[in-house]
Design a protein around this motif. Structure first.
Motif, PDB file in Angstrom:
ATOM      1  N   THR A   1     -82.531  59.555  76.417  1.00 10.47           N
ATOM      2  CA  THR A   1     -83.853  59.753  76.993  1.00 10.47           C
ATOM      3  C   THR A   1     -84.851  60.221  75.941  1.00 10.47           C
ATOM      4  OG1 THR A   1     -82.929  60.322  79.161  1.00 10.47           O
ATOM      5  CG2 THR A   1     -85.185  61.027  78.716  1.00 10.47           C
ATOM      6  N   LEU A   2     -84.454  61.212  75.165  1.00 11.62           N
ATOM      7  CA  LEU A   2     -85.356  61.758  74.151  1.00 11.62           C
ATOM      8  C   LEU A   2     -85.645  60.743  73.052  1.00 11.62           C
ATOM      9  CD1 LEU A   2     -83.878  65.354  73.878  1.00 11.62           C
ATOM     10  CD2 LEU A   2     -86.012  64.675  74.965  1.00 11.62           C
ATOM     11  N   LEU A   3     -84.644  59.962  72.682  1.00 10.70           N
ATOM     12  CA  LEU A   3     -84.849  58.939  71.664  1.00 10.70           C
ATOM     13  C   LEU A   3     -85.817  57.868  72.159  1.00 10.70           C
ATOM     14  CD1 LEU A   3     -81.204  58.527  70.350  1.00 10.70           C
ATOM     15  CD2 LEU A   3     -83.140  59.362  69.024  1.00 10.70           C
ATOM     16  N   LYS A   4     -85.653  57.461  73.405  1.00 11.27           N
ATOM     17  CA  LYS A   4     -86.509  56.412  73.955  1.00 11.27           C
ATOM     18  C   LYS A   4     -87.949  56.884  74.102  1.00 11.27           C
ATOM     19  CE  LYS A   4     -83.296  53.332  76.298  1.00 11.27           C
ATOM     20  NZ  LYS A   4     -83.092  52.503  77.493  1.00 11.27           N
ATOM     21  N   ASP A   5     -88.141  58.158  74.454  1.00 11.67           N
ATOM     22  CA  ASP A   5     -89.492  58.671  74.654  1.00 11.67           C
ATOM     23  C   ASP A   5     -90.142  59.117  73.356  1.00 11.67           C
ATOM     24  OD1 ASP A   5     -89.229  58.185  77.319  1.00 11.67           O
ATOM     25  OD2 ASP A   5     -88.593  60.212  77.806  1.00 11.67           O
ATOM     26  N   ARG A   6     -89.326  59.336  72.303  1.00 11.77           N
ATOM     27  CA  ARG A   6     -89.805  59.634  70.960  1.00 11.77           C
ATOM     28  C   ARG A   6     -90.701  60.869  70.894  1.00 11.77           C
ATOM     29  NH1 ARG A   6     -91.719  54.250  67.964  1.00 11.77           N
ATOM     30  NH2 ARG A   6     -93.195  54.137  69.666  1.00 11.77           N
TER      31      ARG A   6
END
Length: 304
Positions: free
Chosen positions: A272-277
């Protein structure tokens, strides 16, 4: 500085995440202050803010330094610009136009996808097709460059910057109207490009080398007006999570994560955090107390 419109870079696809997934690290309530402190220009939010406001000079600075042309004068920057080509569409991070009509597309990538070359070709083709008016001759196609910030050195040659041209035959450049500049964000040299890379990946303005980046970060984190703009965007992001019913899921997920340390939940959080950057891989690793190599391995397996 004029008010900035809200962008939808944080909106989630419902099919990707269930309501009970832990959202540790996502701005929520008082946590916005901590998120603000940790934001770097590699996050969607800070990159958007810095590039969208032409008064900061960030887009012009990066164009001049990466392309190596001090004569570039940026006249317009369009952030999160949506282009539709046939049944496909693409969202560009920041598309700049200079005083000579040349186009420069800036992309801040969080992962190195297996199809990255094809992806960049599609981005470039989309920009060129959208710039050519119906019935106009091909000579009207503007000169175009892409500046792409990659999270690692995909060519494994240890360089800070890789430059390629659209058409080159047997060592001869047959078309110099399209250049691709790939910045290796893993590079840590002390040269000019290396210091720009370090500044982009730094959360504290006071330790940045370059004046333009330093002042832009200081404005959006320390100046009263700029800080209000950044915090306002973070509050909108938080509200987006609440409207999607993630508030209770976040609390439950965080409690379960602390009590059980379930690997599958942690992986979902990291994705999730990677996708939302909003956070860099190193910040995610620190937040979850896990090896950076594990975060990078997850990043390579997903598409952001």
């Amino acid at each position: 500085m004029e008010n900035l419109k809200r962008i939808d870079f944080i909106l989630l696809r419902d099919e990707d995440y269930s309501s009970d997934v832990c959202k540790q690290g996502i701005p929520y309530g008082d946590e916005n202050e901590d998120v603000l402190r940790r934001l770097t220009f590699t996050s969607d939010l800070m990159f958007y803010l810095g590039m969208s406001n032409i008064e900061t000079g960030m887009a012009e600075f990066l164009a001049r330094e990466i392309i190596g042309d001090d004569s570039i004068v940026i006249k317009k920057v369009e952030v999160q610009k949506n282009l539709r080509i046939g049944k496909h569409h693409v969202t560009l991070d920041a598309l700049a136009t200079d005083d000579k009509g040349r186009l420069i597309n800036f992309e801040m990538q969080s992962t190195n996808e297996p199809d990255m070359n094809k992806r960049l070709n599609f981005y470039g083709s989309s920009v060129i097709l959208s710039a050519l008016a119906k019935g106009a001759p091909y000579s009207a196609i503007p000169d175009f460059s892409q500046v792409v910030f990659m999270p690692n050195d995909r060519y494994r040659r240890g360089k800070a910057l890789y430059v390629s041209r659209l058409v080159e035959v047997d060592g001869f450049v047959t078309d110099s109207s399209y250049f691709l500049y790939e910045v290796n964000m893993a590079y840590r040299g002390r040269d000019r490009i290396g210091r720009i890379i370090q500044d982009l990946d730094t959360s504290e303005a006071k330790i940045m080398y370059n004046k333009v980046l330093r002042e832009t970060m200081a404005y959006y984190k320390g100046d009263e007006e700029g800080r209000m703009t950044t915090m306002g965007e973070l509050e909108k992001i938080s509200e987006g999570w609440r409207l999607r019913g993630f508030e209770s899921g976040m609390q439950k997920g965080m409690q379960k994560g602390m009590e059980k340390g379930r690997k599958e939940e942690r992986r979902a959080n990291v994705i999730t955090l990677l996708k939302d950057r909003l956070l860099t891989p190193s910040q995610i690793a620190k937040s979850f107390d896990m090896p950076l190599s594990d975060v990078l391995e997850i990043a390579e397996s997903i598409e952001c």
